[in-house]
Design a protein around this motif. Structure first.
Motif, mmCIF file in Angstrom:
data_model
loop_
_atom_site.group_PDB
_atom_site.id
_atom_site.type_symbol
_atom_site.label_atom_id
_atom_site.label_comp_id
_atom_site.label_asym_id
_atom_site.label_seq_id
_atom_site.Cartn_x
_atom_site.Cartn_y
_atom_site.Cartn_z
ATOM 1 N N UNK A 46 -2.365 -2.792 -11.731
ATOM 2 C CA UNK A 46 -3.721 -2.388 -12.120
ATOM 3 C C UNK A 46 -4.048 -1.008 -11.566
ATOM 4 N N UNK A 47 -3.717 -0.781 -10.311
ATOM 5 C CA UNK A 47 -3.976 0.517 -9.698
ATOM 6 C C UNK A 47 -3.166 1.616 -10.365
ATOM 7 N N UNK A 48 -1.909 1.319 -10.695
ATOM 8 C CA UNK A 48 -1.062 2.308 -11.371
ATOM 9 C C UNK A 48 -1.644 2.688 -12.732
ATOM 10 N N UNK A 49 -2.122 1.689 -13.466
ATOM 11 C CA UNK A 49 -2.713 1.953 -14.779
ATOM 12 C C UNK A 49 -3.974 2.801 -14.645
ATOM 13 N N UNK A 88 0.819 -1.205 0.000
ATOM 14 C CA UNK A 88 0.000 0.000 0.000
ATOM 15 C C UNK A 88 0.855 1.259 0.000
ATOM 16 N N UNK A 89 1.913 1.289 0.813
ATOM 17 C CA UNK A 89 2.714 2.505 0.958
ATOM 18 C C UNK A 89 3.873 2.595 -0.028
ATOM 19 N N UNK A 137 -0.509 -9.174 -5.093
ATOM 20 C CA UNK A 137 -0.403 -7.774 -4.708
ATOM 21 C C UNK A 137 0.376 -6.973 -5.755
ATOM 22 N N UNK A 138 1.395 -7.598 -6.373
ATOM 23 C CA UNK A 138 2.135 -6.913 -7.438
ATOM 24 C C UNK A 138 1.228 -6.646 -8.638
ATOM 25 N N UNK A 139 0.370 -7.632 -8.981
ATOM 26 C CA UNK A 139 -0.569 -7.458 -10.079
ATOM 27 C C UNK A 139 -1.569 -6.359 -9.755
#
Length: 267
Positions: free
Chosen positions: A28-31, A12-13, A22-24
């Motif tokens: 996804x969140x970055x995209x 998260x941080x 979690x890496x995937x």
């Protein structure tokens, strides 16, 4: 501390984790963050063609995606006509720069709206210093825009852009803000557009008969009725309309009495 909790906190941080899931999720969140920043702040990068006239920059995708026939001449003709209508607005200010994006289809519109269920004909984003108006499926041939609603889903581009730019000018001038009742702000913009997506004759018939119509388009027709009555009949300025304490229904009742007594509709 539980190992899974530690992994989650690290992810998260810091966006790093030994856990593949979690890496995937991080990717996804970055995209999504990149997507959100692009469509919110610089959506114009998705449009190939650009034409600036006055303080308005118009953009569209490849011409062949609009009715399969459009070219630069037709595109610029539409932009020039829209600019003429916009500049006639009482709220028009030449120093407020606006970008107008013409979408070739509903999918592109929903993509820029960040909402897969969006069905409106157009929307605006007034986020200093970015003033962006996005138009749903556009036909340069017919000079119309089409929303995704089942009915009353078409509007002339000059009317639509007069409405949406009025939002921008009204917000930037301080005439309206987030506390302004929807019926006043939208009514002022509909007054500037001098048109309605709801059939006018049908709207007056429903209004004078005091019929209840469950239609978003009809709601906008009523907003236009209320503001037109206050502005054209009572002679109130737009600032006075915003400051007026009467409720929408009270104004509509007065407008209905006036139309019945005079025998003439307001528009």
């Amino acid at each position: 501390m539980n190992k899974a909790v530690k992994e989650t906190l690290v992810w998260f941080f810091f966006g790093k984790s030994k856990n593949k899931f979690l890496r995937l999720l991080t990717w996804i969140m970055d995209l999504f963050v990149v997507y959100f920043v692009l469509v919110w702040f610089i959506p114009g990068i998705f449009f190939r063609n650009s034409y600036t006239t006055g303080n308005i920059t118009f953009k569209c995708a490849a011409y062949s995606r609009y009715d399969g026939w459009a070219n630069e001449t037709e595109f610029r003709t539409v932009c020039d006509e829209a600019m003429k209508a916009i500049s006639r607005s009482e709220l028009y200010t030449a120093d407020t720069k606006i970008s107008v994006l013409f979408c070739p289809g509903h999918a592109a519109y929903k993509f820029l709206a960040v909402n897969p269920f969006e069905s409106s004909i157009g929307f605006k984003r007034v986020l200093t210093p970015f003033n962006v108006i996005v138009v749903n499926k556009t036909s340069f041939k017919e000079m119309t825009a089409h929303g995704g609603a089942k009915a009353n889903n078409e509007r002339q581009l000059t009317s639509l852009l007069s409405h949406e730019t009025a939002h921008v000018f009204a917000r930037k001038s301080g005439l309206v803000n987030f506390r302004t009742p929807t019926w006043k702000e939208e009514g002022i913009c509909e007054y500037m557009a001098a048109d309605s997506s709801y059939p006018v004759q049908e709207g007056w018939r429903h209004f004078l008969a005091e019929e209840t119509v469950k239609s978003h388009s009809y709601d906008y027709f009523l907003y236009r009725v209320a503001v037109t009555y206050l502005h054209d009949v009572e002679g109130l300025s737009f600032s006075a309309i915003v400051a007026d304490k009467r409720k929408q229904q009270e104004v509509l009742d007065s407008a209905r009495r006036h139309v019945k007594e005079s025998g003439k509709v307001l528009f």
